[in-house]
Design an enzyme around this catalytic site. Structure first.
Site, PDB file in Angstrom:
ATOM      1  CD  GLU A   1      -2.789   5.399   6.745  1.00 51.13           C
ATOM      2  OE1 GLU A   1      -2.772   5.406   5.611  1.00 51.13           O
ATOM      3  OE2 GLU A   1      -1.710   4.816   7.665  1.00 51.13           O
TER       4      GLU A   1
ATOM      5  N   GLY B   1       2.705   2.115  10.815  1.00 54.60           N
ATOM      6  CA  GLY B   1       3.492   3.143  10.748  1.00 54.60           C
ATOM      7  C   GLY B   1       4.367   3.432  11.933  1.00 54.60           C
TER       8      GLY B   1
ATOM      9  CG  ASN C   1      -1.778   1.144   1.448  1.00 52.23           C
ATOM     10  OD1 ASN C   1      -1.789   2.048   0.572  1.00 52.23           O
ATOM     11  ND2 ASN C   1      -2.343   1.316   2.404  1.00 52.23           N
TER      12      ASN C   1
ATOM     13  CD  GLU D   1      -3.388  -2.333   7.291  1.00 54.39           C
ATOM     14  OE1 GLU D   1      -2.275  -2.721   6.904  1.00 54.39           O
ATOM     15  OE2 GLU D   1      -3.884  -1.477   7.143  1.00 54.39           O
TER      16      GLU D   1
ATOM     17  CG  HIS E   1      -5.765   1.986   5.199  1.00 46.85           C
ATOM     18  ND1 HIS E   1      -5.398   2.839   6.140  1.00 46.85           N
ATOM     19  CD2 HIS E   1      -4.806   1.104   4.966  1.00 46.85           C
ATOM     20  CE1 HIS E   1      -4.207   2.426   6.634  1.00 46.85           C
ATOM     21  NE2 HIS E   1      -3.624   1.455   5.829  1.00 46.85           N
TER      22      HIS E   1
ATOM     23  N   GLY F   1       3.154  -1.287   4.088  1.00 51.55           N
ATOM     24  CA  GLY F   1       3.097   0.117   4.017  1.00 51.55           C
ATOM     25  C   GLY F   1       4.422   0.379   3.506  1.00 51.55           C
TER      26      GLY F   1
ATOM     27  CB  SER G   1       5.288  -2.086  12.011  1.00 47.32           C
ATOM     28  OG  SER G   1       4.909  -0.881  12.032  1.00 47.32           O
TER      29      SER G   1
ATOM     30  CE  LYS H   1      -0.075   2.968   4.848  1.00 44.88           C
ATOM     31  NZ  LYS H   1       0.063   3.231   6.162  1.00 44.88           N
TER      32      LYS H   1
HETATM   33  P1  13P Z   1       3.192   0.176   7.593  1.00 42.34           P
HETATM   34  O1  13P Z   1       3.569  -1.249   7.037  1.00 42.34           O
HETATM   35  O2  13P Z   1       3.897   1.348   7.232  1.00 42.34           O
HETATM   36  O3  13P Z   1       3.119  -0.025   8.967  1.00 42.34           O
HETATM   37  O4  13P Z   1       1.528   0.333   7.009  1.00 42.34           O
HETATM   38  C1  13P Z   1       0.736  -0.782   7.063  1.00 42.34           C
HETATM   39  C2  13P Z   1      -0.475  -0.150   6.395  1.00 42.34           C
HETATM   40  O5  13P Z   1      -1.074   0.614   6.759  1.00 42.34           O
HETATM   41  C3  13P Z   1      -0.705  -1.021   5.067  1.00 42.34           C
HETATM   42  O6  13P Z   1      -2.090  -0.731   4.687  1.00 42.34           O
END
Ligand code: 13P
Length: 248
Positions: free
Chosen positions: A97, A171, A10, A165, A95, A232, A211, A12
């Site tokens: 976010e 993150g 992803n 997640e 997601h 991510g 992560s 983002k």
């Molecule tokens: P990270 O791998 O950066 O923690 O992000 C995970 C994520 O939100 C994937 O959709």
């Protein structure tokens, strides 16, 4: 039980046509012998260029969201038909976010998921609890609601991918432990079994996200209920190939 592992990135709101194309060129030879399905979900405006960059490879290009209407006055949104024009197969929905910053609800997640399925796309439906929800013992309750409402009305749940997640792991560099991720994903599978049927739940691909990186992917992927990852930060570099090759 034969679920094919599925590693998706992803991006983002990261990358450009130039940096994205370069990364895909680098990844292509590194992931070509993968035993899993491989996808990079990218910002909508990069989809045409990334589809071109990934041509002839085993890297699918996916989207980060999709609207439920076929067309109309929905400024800023993208329809399933627009994605399909570029051969997109996978789309992330709900997601954390999107839920946190853009007002997505379980109901809107449901509408988007149904529209994606209707169009023949594979939705990657994201679920997961906040830190305070885990700390106050509400994880299962939150997942129950997200799954019940988010997946409401689906005819064939095996066509959906779920990404678990935990929001506190996204993150932050704080991954769920192998045991925590396995336990929660097994719970999600059990819940899907209750909502649909236990046999259907066995067919659902469930990813872990938060992560996940080149160092911790092997341990997570060794868990019996974890079928893949939604990556991510580590999908913005060639580390993504190490995750794709988790079993080599
Ligand atoms: P990270 O791998 O950066 O923690 O992000 C995970 C994520 O939100 C994937 O959709």
């Amino acid at each position: 039980m034969s679920r094919k592992p599925f590693i998706a990135g992803n991006w983002k709101m990261n990358m450009t046509v130039e940096t994205g194309t370069k990364l895909i060129e680098e990844l292509k030879p590194l992931v070509k012998n993968a035993d899993c399905d491989v996808c990079l979900c990218v910002p909508a405006i990069l989809i045409p260029a990334m589809v071109k960059a990934a041509e002839g490879s085993n890297i699918h290009i996916g989207a980060e969201n999709v609207h439920w209407a076929a067309s109309g006055a929905y400024t800023g949104e993208i329809s399933t038909g627009m994605l399909k024009e570029y051969g997109v197969k996978y789309v992330i929905i709900g997601h954390s976010e999107r839920r946190q910053y853009f007002g997505e609800t379980d109901e809107s997640v449901n509408k988007r998921t149904l529209a994606a399925l209707d169009a023949g796309l594979t939705p990657i439906v994201c679920v997961g609890e906040l830190l305070e929800e885990r700390e106050s013992g509400k994880t299962n309750e939150v997942l129950d609601r997200q799954l019940k409402v988010g997946l409401n009305g689906i005819e064939d749940v095996s066509k959906v991918v779920i990404a678990y997640e935990p929001v506190w792991a996204i993150g932050t560099g704080k991954t769920a432990t192998d045991a925590q991720a396995q336990e929660t994903i097994a719970y999600i599978r059990k819940k899907i079994g209750e909502l649909f049927c236990p046999k259907c739940a066995e067919k659902v691909v469930i990813q872990y996200g938060g992560s996940m990186n080149a160092g911790n992917c092997k341990g997570l992927m060794a868990q019996p209920d974890i079928d893949g990852g939604l990556i991510g930060g580590a999908s913005l570099k060639t580390d993504f190939a190490t995750i794709v090759n988790f079993n080599k």
